[in-house]
Design a protein around this motif. Structure first.
Motif, PDB file in Angstrom:
ATOM      1  N   ALA A  75       0.882  -1.058  -0.253  1.00  0.00           N
ATOM      2  CA  ALA A  75      -0.148  -0.113   0.091  1.00  0.00           C
ATOM      3  C   ALA A  75       0.857   1.323  -0.206  1.00  0.00           C
ATOM      4  O   ALA A  75       0.226   2.194  -0.794  1.00  0.00           O
ATOM      5  N   ALA A  76       2.175   1.245   0.819  1.00  0.00           N
ATOM      6  CA  ALA A  76       3.363   2.300   0.905  1.00  0.00           C
ATOM      7  C   ALA A  76       3.124   2.622  -0.367  1.00  0.00           C
ATOM      8  O   ALA A  76       3.502   3.796  -1.103  1.00  0.00           O
ATOM      9  N   ILE A  77       3.722   1.389  -1.456  1.00  0.00           N
ATOM     10  CA  ILE A  77       4.548   1.576  -2.836  1.00  0.00           C
ATOM     11  C   ILE A  77       3.542   2.152  -4.065  1.00  0.00           C
ATOM     12  O   ILE A  77       4.114   3.147  -4.042  1.00  0.00           O
TER      13      ILE A  77
ATOM     14  N   ALA B  46       1.308   6.882  -6.687  1.00  0.00           N
ATOM     15  CA  ALA B  46      -0.168   7.622  -7.062  1.00  0.00           C
ATOM     16  C   ALA B  46       0.344   8.978  -6.948  1.00  0.00           C
ATOM     17  O   ALA B  46      -0.051   9.739  -7.483  1.00  0.00           O
ATOM     18  N   ARG B  47       1.518   9.377  -6.437  1.00  0.00           N
ATOM     19  CA  ARG B  47       2.244  10.429  -7.021  1.00  0.00           C
ATOM     20  C   ARG B  47       3.204  11.020  -7.198  1.00  0.00           C
ATOM     21  O   ARG B  47       4.464  11.814  -7.237  1.00  0.00           O
ATOM     22  N   GLY B  48       3.744  10.117  -8.317  1.00  0.00           N
ATOM     23  CA  GLY B  48       4.220   9.868  -8.934  1.00  0.00           C
ATOM     24  C   GLY B  48       5.374   9.639  -8.605  1.00  0.00           C
ATOM     25  O   GLY B  48       6.346  10.347  -9.300  1.00  0.00           O
ATOM     26  N   ASN B  49       6.390   9.265  -7.236  1.00  0.00           N
ATOM     27  CA  ASN B  49       7.537   9.208  -7.521  1.00  0.00           C
ATOM     28  C   ASN B  49       7.830   7.863  -7.351  1.00  0.00           C
ATOM     29  O   ASN B  49       8.137   6.607  -6.255  1.00  0.00           O
ATOM     30  N   THR B  50       8.717   7.565  -8.521  1.00  0.00           N
ATOM     31  CA  THR B  50       8.715   6.343  -8.763  1.00  0.00           C
ATOM     32  C   THR B  50       9.944   5.748  -8.473  1.00  0.00           C
ATOM     33  O   THR B  50      10.308   4.414  -6.976  1.00  0.00           O
ATOM     34  N   ALA B  51      10.791   6.516  -7.826  1.00  0.00           N
ATOM     35  CA  ALA B  51      12.116   5.751  -7.230  1.00  0.00           C
ATOM     36  C   ALA B  51      11.960   6.164  -6.059  1.00  0.00           C
ATOM     37  O   ALA B  51      12.586   5.221  -5.702  1.00  0.00           O
ATOM     38  N   ALA B  52      11.283   6.805  -4.716  1.00  0.00           N
ATOM     39  CA  ALA B  52      10.984   6.247  -3.712  1.00  0.00           C
ATOM     40  C   ALA B  52      10.254   5.272  -3.457  1.00  0.00           C
ATOM     41  O   ALA B  52      10.761   3.962  -2.485  1.00  0.00           O
ATOM     42  N   ALA B  53       9.561   4.600  -4.760  1.00  0.00           N
ATOM     43  CA  ALA B  53       8.347   3.864  -4.276  1.00  0.00           C
ATOM     44  C   ALA B  53       9.511   2.211  -4.291  1.00  0.00           C
ATOM     45  O   ALA B  53       9.672   1.572  -4.192  1.00  0.00           O
ATOM     46  N   ARG B  54      10.921   2.296  -5.914  1.00  0.00           N
ATOM     47  CA  ARG B  54      11.901   1.226  -6.091  1.00  0.00           C
ATOM     48  C   ARG B  54      12.211   1.249  -4.780  1.00  0.00           C
ATOM     49  O   ARG B  54      12.919   0.111  -4.049  1.00  0.00           O
ATOM     50  N   ARG B  55      12.513   2.272  -3.668  1.00  0.00           N
ATOM     51  CA  ARG B  55      13.633   2.128  -2.402  1.00  0.00           C
ATOM     52  C   ARG B  55      12.764   1.633  -1.937  1.00  0.00           C
ATOM     53  O   ARG B  55      13.776   0.786  -0.912  1.00  0.00           O
TER      54      ARG B  55
ATOM     55  N   ALA C 228       4.604  -6.040  -8.178  1.00  0.00           N
ATOM     56  CA  ALA C 228       3.761  -5.497  -8.586  1.00  0.00           C
ATOM     57  C   ALA C 228       3.172  -4.740  -9.140  1.00  0.00           C
ATOM     58  O   ALA C 228       2.735  -3.465  -9.337  1.00  0.00           O
ATOM     59  N   ALA C 229       3.330  -4.399  -7.730  1.00  0.00           N
ATOM     60  CA  ALA C 229       2.932  -2.549  -7.040  1.00  0.00           C
ATOM     61  C   ALA C 229       3.272  -1.890  -7.709  1.00  0.00           C
ATOM     62  O   ALA C 229       3.658  -0.660  -8.062  1.00  0.00           O
ATOM     63  N   ILE C 230       4.556  -1.985  -8.030  1.00  0.00           N
ATOM     64  CA  ILE C 230       5.612  -0.980  -8.827  1.00  0.00           C
ATOM     65  C   ILE C 230       4.923  -0.659  -9.810  1.00  0.00           C
ATOM     66  O   ILE C 230       4.390   0.677 -10.140  1.00  0.00           O
ATOM     67  N   GLU C 231       4.579  -1.966 -10.817  1.00  0.00           N
ATOM     68  CA  GLU C 231       3.931  -1.704 -11.938  1.00  0.00           C
ATOM     69  C   GLU C 231       2.498  -0.635 -12.357  1.00  0.00           C
ATOM     70  O   GLU C 231       2.053  -1.251 -14.107  1.00  0.00           O
TER      71      GLU C 231
END
Length: 689
Positions: free
Chosen positions: A219-221, A226-235, A258-261
């Motif tokens: 959910a955090a990812i 959702a706010r367009g911060n892919t780098a933070a999601a991958r971190r 899969a949450a990343i994609e």
């Protein structure tokens, strides 16, 4: 006249008294002292700001009683938990010694008699703060409370045998499941409201306690994406995988990766029932909508606040008789007293366009009511007026206020509709005030408030033996005390409830409030459903918008096996009265209907919310366990069953279901948890999110 038949009865409950008893003698009374109890990590106790040293069993017993949510524990249960290897007399002697130790530290906060032990008031601590945050639906408070307890386990380092260990294991699992569900819910609501930082703050607080929770991590990812911060999601994904690698586990699940994609999607609420249960913002109704806010009390007497609150409920009831208006029940409106919320916030939370504010002043035989109607979104005042009258004519005064307010917000209201809305006969002033006070006391729905309401209503009826309203309120109170076993004389309460109900119907056979009070009382005492059904359906025909009639109509449908219509009624009652003390019972009724409609995932969600609001409500626990089992979520079901068993289990929980067929369905669901114990989850893939 409707005859009230006798129904099921049960034996008298034990009388609780303050103090510990040993060998037939009472200890000297010691006043309770302000105390702080920390249950996470190694338990500790401080009194008046100073650390108090008590034994391990005393600390653990204090924790057990605190976690029981004001439920008493039998001495037999306590000796089995803490002294399982000792003979009965030796174990009971050890328990008496332990209670002496606790009472020396806490005074009368320890409440005990020869068979039961419980906790009174004055105790606070980390568990209490966490429980308050869960019950109040306070997202910020919940995040703070979770951060405060950190990763510390509940009652760490305390083991006293298999019985205690099994209870503690189940308690920890149930608490963590409850917390995880609350975290995910608050994250979803915050994200739907566009407050992604709040959702992430909640996730981070929980992941400090349970860093392996993939659902919260995903959910955090999703929030980061959702706010367009892919780098933070991958971190976040990398940190989670690093943690798994350090522990020697495999990579993160495919679902987490899969949450990343995933393309971010808006929150989808699966049904009206779940939306109502989880507090989704309500759309404005198609017709003019209004809530009557708590009146300011200008009388300078705190005891008169109940009178002012009673005026709010009465005016709300009169307004609800106008078919062209949507009126929030007075009970929900009263929850905003001293809340500090703006009119805009209240309007959004209740889903209404207009708010009626006012004040009441009573001096001698005179009453003055000053009111104004405000457009909630703009805060603009659209109408104001002052009404003076004699207290003996207080019903007429309330009718005048309601008629004028209704006309101010809807010009289509006719004089004929105004006449239909004013039906309550005059009453003796003293009896009226007492009955209104008793009705107000019902709004807190506790053992103390219902007992006081019963006594006040009985005084009102003695003062005015012609008041069917007073008789019906007293009857309802006796029935509520009997249902919840909050009286020493269950049979006497049943008999008196029936007697007063019959008198009320003789005196006021066409008063909607009387019909509902007596019908509800009859269901509470286990009387025959046919006369209760007649009364409640007559009340609903008089005013289809009367929330208490709709509420009891829903319970009738549950009892009579019509869950589809019952669900519609509960949904409507909850929309009209979203913040009342009866909310957990509305939710539980909805959950029951969903279960018997075989909508098991939704039933589990709704019953979980009922339990959050009223943790010890056994019927909600029973249906939640059954719903999890029937939806194939066996691991969650077994955890929920441990919590259910700690409260009394099926032996007590199924007592509330009078239908043998319903009890059979619930038992069949429970039986699923005893099969295939190697399975962890049989949840259907198409289950409701």
């Amino acid at each position: 006249m409707v005859k009230i038949f006798s129904g099921r009865s049960s034996g008298n409950s034990d009388r609780a008294i303050s103090g510990c008893q040993g060998n037939g003698g009472n200890m000297q009374s010691v006043e309770p002292r302000p105390a702080t109890l920390c249950l996470f990590g190694s338990p500790s106790l401080s009194v008046d700001g100073r650390a108090v040293t008590i034994g391990r069993r005393a600390r653990a017993m204090l924790g057990y009683l605190a976690l029981a949510n004001q439920q008493r524990a039998s001495r037999e249960r306590l000796t089995g938990l803490f002294w399982p290897d000792r003979a009965e007399e030796q174990a009971r002697a050890s328990l008496r010694q332990c209670l002496v130790e606790l009472r020396g530290a806490l005074g009368n906060a320890i409440i005990a008699d020869r068979e039961w032990v419980g906790l009174g008031s004055g105790l606070d601590g980390d568990w209490h703060a966490l429980d308050r945050a869960l019950k109040s639906d306070d997202a910020a408070g919940l995040a703070e409370a979770i951060t405060r307890i950190g990763a510390e386990p509940l009652l760490d380092g305390h083991e006293f045998g298999d019985t205690f260990d099994d209870w503690l294991r189940g308690c920890r699992a149930a608490l963590d499941a409850r917390l995880a569900a609350a975290v995910l819910r608050h994250m979803a609501l915050a994200r739907a409201a566009g407050d992604v930082p709040a959702a992430l703050a909640m996730a981070d607080a929980w992941l400090l306690r349970d860093p392996r929770d993939e659902a919260v991590a995903a959910a955090a990812i999703g929030c980061e994406m959702a706010r367009g911060n892919t780098a933070a999601a991958r971190r976040r994904l990398r940190l989670f995988e690093d943690m798994l690698a350090r522990d020697g586990d495999g990579p993160a699940s495919a679902a987490l990766r899969a949450a990343i994609e995933a393309v971010p999607e808006p929150l989808v609420v699966p049904s009206t029932a779940v939306a109502l249960a989880t507090g989704a913002e309500m759309a404005l109704p198609d017709k003019p909508s209004i809530a009557v806010l708590p009146f300011a009390d200008l009388m300078g007497d705190p005891s008169q606040t109940v009178f002012a609150d009673g005026m709010v409920e009465e005016i709300s009831t009169v307004l609800s008789r106008f078919s062209s208006l949507f009126v929030i029940a007075g009970q929900s409106s009263l929850s905003y007293r001293d809340s500090g919320r703006t009119v805009q916030q209240i309007g959004r939370e209740l889903g209404v366009r207009y708010l009626l504010e006012g004040s009441v002043r009573k001096g001698g035989d005179k009453v003055r009511i000053s009111v104004k109607v405000i457009e909630a979104m703009s805060g603009e005042q659209i109408w104001a007026e002052r009404f003076d009258g004699d207290f003996a004519d207080v019903f007429d005064l309330q009718d005048r206020v309601a008629n004028a307010a209704a006309s101010a917000i809807d010009s289509t209201i006719t004089e004929a509709e105004m006449r239909r809305a004013t039906v309550r006969p005059a009453a003796t002033a003293g009896a009226y005030e007492l009955t209104m006070r008793a009705s107000g006391l019902l709004n807190t729905y506790s053992r103390a408030s219902i007992t006081e309401a019963r006594d006040v209503a009985e005084r009102a009826f003695a003062l005015d033996p012609r008041s069917g309203w007073a008789a019906s309120v007293a009857a309802f109170c006796h029935g509520a005390l009997r249902l919840n076993q909050w009286t020493d004389d269950l049979d006497g309460a049943t008999s008196r409830a029936r007697e007063l109900g019959e008198i009320a119907l003789q005196l006021s056979p066409d008063d909607q409030t009387v019909l509902v009070n007596v019908g509800g009382m009859m269901m509470n005492i286990g009387a025959d459903l046919a006369p209760a059904r007649e009364l409640i359906e007559r009340a609903m025909a008089m005013n289809p918008e009367h929330v208490h009639s709709i509420f009891w109509g829903g319970w009738l449908d549950v009892e009579l096996g019509n869950p589809a219509r019952g669900l519609e009624r509960f949904e409507k009652a909850l929309r009209l009265n979203p913040r009342s003390v009866y909310r957990p019972f509305q939710l539980s009724g909805m959950g029951n209907c969903l279960f018997f409609l075989e909508r098991f995932d939704e039933a589990a969600i709704v019953q979980a919310e009922a339990i959050r609001v009223r943790p010890g409500y056994l019927p909600a626990h029973a249906v939640k366990v059954a719903s999890l089992a029937r939806s194939g979520r066996l691991a969650e079901g077994r955890t929920a069953m441990l919590e259910f068993d700690a409260l009394g289990g099926a032996a007590l929980g199924l007592w509330y279901f009078r239908s043998s067929e319903q009890r059979k369905q619930l038992r069949a669901a429970f039986a699923l948890l005893d099969r295939d114990r190697g399975s962890t989850d049989l949840r259907p893939s198409a289950a409701v999110a």
